[in-house]
Design an enzyme around this catalytic site. Sequence first.
Site, mmCIF file in Angstrom:
data_model
loop_
_atom_site.group_PDB
_atom_site.id
_atom_site.type_symbol
_atom_site.label_atom_id
_atom_site.label_comp_id
_atom_site.label_asym_id
_atom_site.label_seq_id
_atom_site.Cartn_x
_atom_site.Cartn_y
_atom_site.Cartn_z
ATOM 1 N N LYS A 22 0.845 -1.201 0.000
ATOM 2 C CA LYS A 22 0.000 0.000 0.000
ATOM 3 C C LYS A 22 0.881 1.252 0.000
ATOM 4 O O LYS A 22 0.688 2.158 -0.812
ATOM 5 C CB LYS A 22 -0.896 0.004 1.246
ATOM 6 C CG LYS A 22 -1.582 1.325 1.507
ATOM 7 C CD LYS A 22 -2.421 1.307 2.764
ATOM 8 C CE LYS A 22 -1.692 1.642 4.032
ATOM 9 N NZ LYS A 22 -1.452 3.062 4.287
ATOM 10 N N ASN A 23 1.836 1.306 0.931
ATOM 11 C CA ASN A 23 2.613 2.537 1.080
ATOM 12 C C ASN A 23 3.523 2.800 -0.116
ATOM 13 O O ASN A 23 3.824 3.956 -0.417
ATOM 14 C CB ASN A 23 3.424 2.503 2.379
ATOM 15 C CG ASN A 23 2.533 2.705 3.599
ATOM 16 O OD1 ASN A 23 1.358 3.022 3.471
ATOM 17 N ND2 ASN A 23 3.097 2.497 4.781
ATOM 18 N N ARG A 94 -3.558 11.019 4.684
ATOM 19 C CA ARG A 94 -2.376 11.878 4.736
ATOM 20 C C ARG A 94 -1.479 11.717 3.510
ATOM 21 O O ARG A 94 -0.876 12.687 3.041
ATOM 22 C CB ARG A 94 -1.588 11.553 6.012
ATOM 23 C CG ARG A 94 -0.348 12.354 6.134
ATOM 24 C CD ARG A 94 0.383 12.096 7.430
ATOM 25 N NE ARG A 94 1.755 12.559 7.317
ATOM 26 C CZ ARG A 94 2.142 13.802 7.548
ATOM 27 N NH1 ARG A 94 1.277 14.711 7.914
ATOM 28 N NH2 ARG A 94 3.409 14.145 7.407
ATOM 29 N N CYS A 118 -4.395 13.394 12.724
ATOM 30 C CA CYS A 118 -4.602 11.985 12.452
ATOM 31 C C CYS A 118 -4.558 11.295 13.795
ATOM 32 O O CYS A 118 -3.892 11.762 14.713
ATOM 33 C CB CYS A 118 -3.490 11.526 11.515
ATOM 34 S SG CYS A 118 -2.981 9.847 11.716
ATOM 35 N N ARG A 123 1.608 14.708 13.119
ATOM 36 C CA ARG A 123 2.138 14.522 11.765
ATOM 37 C C ARG A 123 2.186 15.800 10.927
ATOM 38 O O ARG A 123 1.464 15.934 9.935
ATOM 39 C CB ARG A 123 1.346 13.435 11.038
ATOM 40 C CG ARG A 123 1.383 12.116 11.763
ATOM 41 C CD ARG A 123 0.534 11.086 11.078
ATOM 42 N NE ARG A 123 1.309 10.199 10.241
ATOM 43 C CZ ARG A 123 0.777 9.208 9.545
ATOM 44 N NH1 ARG A 123 -0.497 8.994 9.556
ATOM 45 N NH2 ARG A 123 1.529 8.430 8.804
ATOM 46 N N ASP A 309 4.649 0.430 12.083
ATOM 47 C CA ASP A 309 3.402 -0.129 11.549
ATOM 48 C C ASP A 309 3.175 -1.585 11.965
ATOM 49 O O ASP A 309 2.128 -2.160 11.635
ATOM 50 C CB ASP A 309 3.387 -0.027 10.016
ATOM 51 C CG ASP A 309 3.130 1.404 9.551
ATOM 52 O OD1 ASP A 309 2.830 2.263 10.387
ATOM 53 O OD2 ASP A 309 3.235 1.648 8.331
ATOM 54 N N ILE A 331 8.217 6.732 16.943
ATOM 55 C CA ILE A 331 7.898 7.449 15.691
ATOM 56 C C ILE A 331 6.646 8.325 15.849
ATOM 57 O O ILE A 331 6.632 9.474 15.418
ATOM 58 C CB ILE A 331 7.690 6.466 14.516
ATOM 59 C CG1 ILE A 331 8.834 5.447 14.434
ATOM 60 C CG2 ILE A 331 7.517 7.211 13.201
ATOM 61 C CD1 ILE A 331 10.157 5.955 13.961
ATOM 62 N N ARG A 401 -8.698 0.119 4.571
ATOM 63 C CA ARG A 401 -7.689 1.030 4.021
ATOM 64 C C ARG A 401 -6.400 0.281 3.701
ATOM 65 O O ARG A 401 -5.664 0.699 2.812
ATOM 66 C CB ARG A 401 -7.367 2.132 5.036
ATOM 67 C CG ARG A 401 -8.484 3.128 5.246
ATOM 68 C CD ARG A 401 -7.998 4.283 6.093
ATOM 69 N NE ARG A 401 -6.670 4.678 5.650
ATOM 70 C CZ ARG A 401 -5.737 5.181 6.455
ATOM 71 N NH1 ARG A 401 -5.972 5.363 7.719
ATOM 72 N NH2 ARG A 401 -4.559 5.512 5.964
HETATM 73 C C1 UD1 Z 1 4.833 6.678 6.349
HETATM 74 C C2 UD1 Z 1 3.862 5.526 6.185
HETATM 75 C C3 UD1 Z 1 3.270 5.129 7.538
HETATM 76 C C4 UD1 Z 1 4.390 4.830 8.524
HETATM 77 C C5 UD1 Z 1 5.379 5.988 8.595
HETATM 78 C C6 UD1 Z 1 6.584 5.699 9.469
HETATM 79 C C7 UD1 Z 1 2.980 5.923 3.968
HETATM 80 C C8 UD1 Z 1 1.810 6.280 3.123
HETATM 81 N N1 UD1 Z 1 2.798 5.951 5.276
HETATM 82 O O1 UD1 Z 1 4.086 7.785 6.844
HETATM 83 O O2 UD1 Z 1 2.460 3.961 7.354
HETATM 84 O O3 UD1 Z 1 3.830 4.621 9.806
HETATM 85 O O4 UD1 Z 1 5.862 6.295 7.265
HETATM 86 O O5 UD1 Z 1 7.239 4.545 9.018
HETATM 87 O O6 UD1 Z 1 4.036 5.576 3.457
HETATM 88 N N2 UD1 Z 1 7.148 14.330 10.669
HETATM 89 C C9 UD1 Z 1 7.330 15.644 10.962
HETATM 90 N N3 UD1 Z 1 7.325 16.543 9.926
HETATM 91 C C10 UD1 Z 1 7.156 16.161 8.626
HETATM 92 C C11 UD1 Z 1 6.961 14.803 8.343
HETATM 93 C C12 UD1 Z 1 6.966 13.896 9.385
HETATM 94 O O7 UD1 Z 1 7.498 16.032 12.135
HETATM 95 O O8 UD1 Z 1 7.167 17.025 7.737
HETATM 96 C C13 UD1 Z 1 7.119 13.338 11.782
HETATM 97 C C14 UD1 Z 1 5.749 12.670 11.897
HETATM 98 O O9 UD1 Z 1 4.864 13.444 12.676
HETATM 99 C C15 UD1 Z 1 6.097 11.352 12.558
HETATM 100 C C16 UD1 Z 1 7.471 11.035 11.971
HETATM 101 O O10 UD1 Z 1 7.992 12.261 11.480
HETATM 102 O O11 UD1 Z 1 6.191 11.514 13.953
HETATM 103 C C17 UD1 Z 1 7.451 9.992 10.873
HETATM 104 O O12 UD1 Z 1 6.722 10.476 9.791
HETATM 105 P P1 UD1 Z 1 6.982 10.037 8.277
HETATM 106 O O13 UD1 Z 1 8.171 9.152 8.179
HETATM 107 O O14 UD1 Z 1 6.946 11.265 7.446
HETATM 108 O O15 UD1 Z 1 5.705 9.165 8.014
HETATM 109 P P2 UD1 Z 1 4.695 9.257 6.802
HETATM 110 O O16 UD1 Z 1 5.446 9.436 5.529
HETATM 111 O O17 UD1 Z 1 3.595 10.179 7.122
#
Ligand code: UD1
Length: 423
Positions: A22-23, A94, A118, A123, A309, A331, A401
């Site tokens: 999915k991701n 997201r 979320c 996030r 996850d 995380i 989802r």
């Molecule tokens: C992706 C995955 C999700 C997984 C996560 C961590 C997808 C669609 N989703 O989510 O299933 O749980 O990686 O492995 O691929 N953060 C910030 N600022 C930002 C971006 C992120 O502070 O601009 C923080 C987030 O709040 C979170 C952490 O960084 O605490 C990890 O986020 P990120 O790696 O970006 O996860 P996603 O890409 O949203």
Amino acid sequence: MDSIFVRGGKQLHGQIPIAGAKNACLALMPATLLSDEPLTLTGAPRLSDIRTMTELLQSLGAEVTSLQEGQVLAMSSHGRIETRADYDIVRKMRASNLVLGPLLAREGHAEVSLPGGCAIGARPMDIHTDGLARMGAEIELKDGYLHAKAQGGKLKGAVIDFPFASVGATENIMMAATLAKGTTVINNAAREPEIVDLATCLRAMGAQIDGDGTSTIKVQGVDRLKGATHRVVTDRIELGTYMLAPAICGGEVELLGGRIDLLAAFCEKLDAAGIAVTETDMGLKVARKNGRIRAVDVTTEPFPGFPTDLQAQMMALLCTAEGTSRLEETIFENRFMHAPELIRMGADIDVHGGTATVTGVERLKGAPVMATDLRASVSLILAGLAAEGETRVARVYHLDRGYEHVVTKLSGVGADIERIKGQ
Ligand code: UD1
């Protein structure tokens, strides 16, 4: 709304096919915006999140056709593309923010709704926007939308140091950089297999990318990308989830398409907990080594560490382990919502901040429980498979989802599980 009813206590035997990730698919689909030529994805999972991304891309003017019952996505973004990603779609998921980089690279501007809160944490998007700003984008927040504009109409290569190895930010910047002028270097980039999968697809489209799978990714911008056909990598989270089913229930299950390299840290913890994982010609076979599961400590980390996850599902396993386990979530700040539901099933869990202490009990007991997010919902199904009596998991739309055909896959290996509409 539908519920899933699970009657626990059955040992599981047989094979479960694992879908495409999915991701990975959610990041690959917006890559169509980077080219006028067709991009075809094979091995796509059949999930509501994929339908949401389809709807978003179509709202931007891309063509997305689902073939072979959704396993093939034929996409094309020739002609005029809209640059506004609407709140009504973005708020559902997201990962919709992954259109920001490609739109900005293609059109020189984009207006993308902020995804909003979320259940598992705040996030924010600062890592995405700071990175794009380094590439010459001016970004401001107006009416809940990020308004981004490339100075001079085109993004420029830059050296970007991420404060955290964000998966989504790495994907957004990597896509944006493919069409930027000059070279972009992402330091402290995410190393997840989904990043490598996206880079592989972008290279097939003509992008010049090096270093994916390491902490430093280098992208040399090119003038245009062409079409490609790409097979989506195996879903390591679906894989890990179903590996836990025979671990929890007993029996032996083969996960078709499974690979240890996708989940090395997770497999190490399974081994320590007393679960044998063996490679076969078709994937991975999982069974208990002998007797009761042993307690293990788990800390979630970016890849190659233990995936956040799979934390909820691992907790379901450890609820019946011998001894006390500590699960540390690093995380997301609010990712223990499954704990109170597992406690309703007789689990002994104590949550303090980012740490959950789980003391194993002999047996969980079936109960009505509520899914709160995608991974929490499947952890409750796993717990239900192990519990005595019947567990009813409500609000299963979360499950749709991220898990295709969950009832078919689990009943195929002998689980007593059914979905009842409207309950
Ligand atoms: C992706 C995955 C999700 C997984 C996560 C961590 C997808 C669609 N989703 O989510 O299933 O749980 O990686 O492995 O691929 N953060 C910030 N600022 C930002 C971006 C992120 O502070 O601009 C923080 C987030 O709040 C979170 C952490 O960084 O605490 C990890 O986020 P990120 O790696 O970006 O996860 P996603 O890409 O949203």
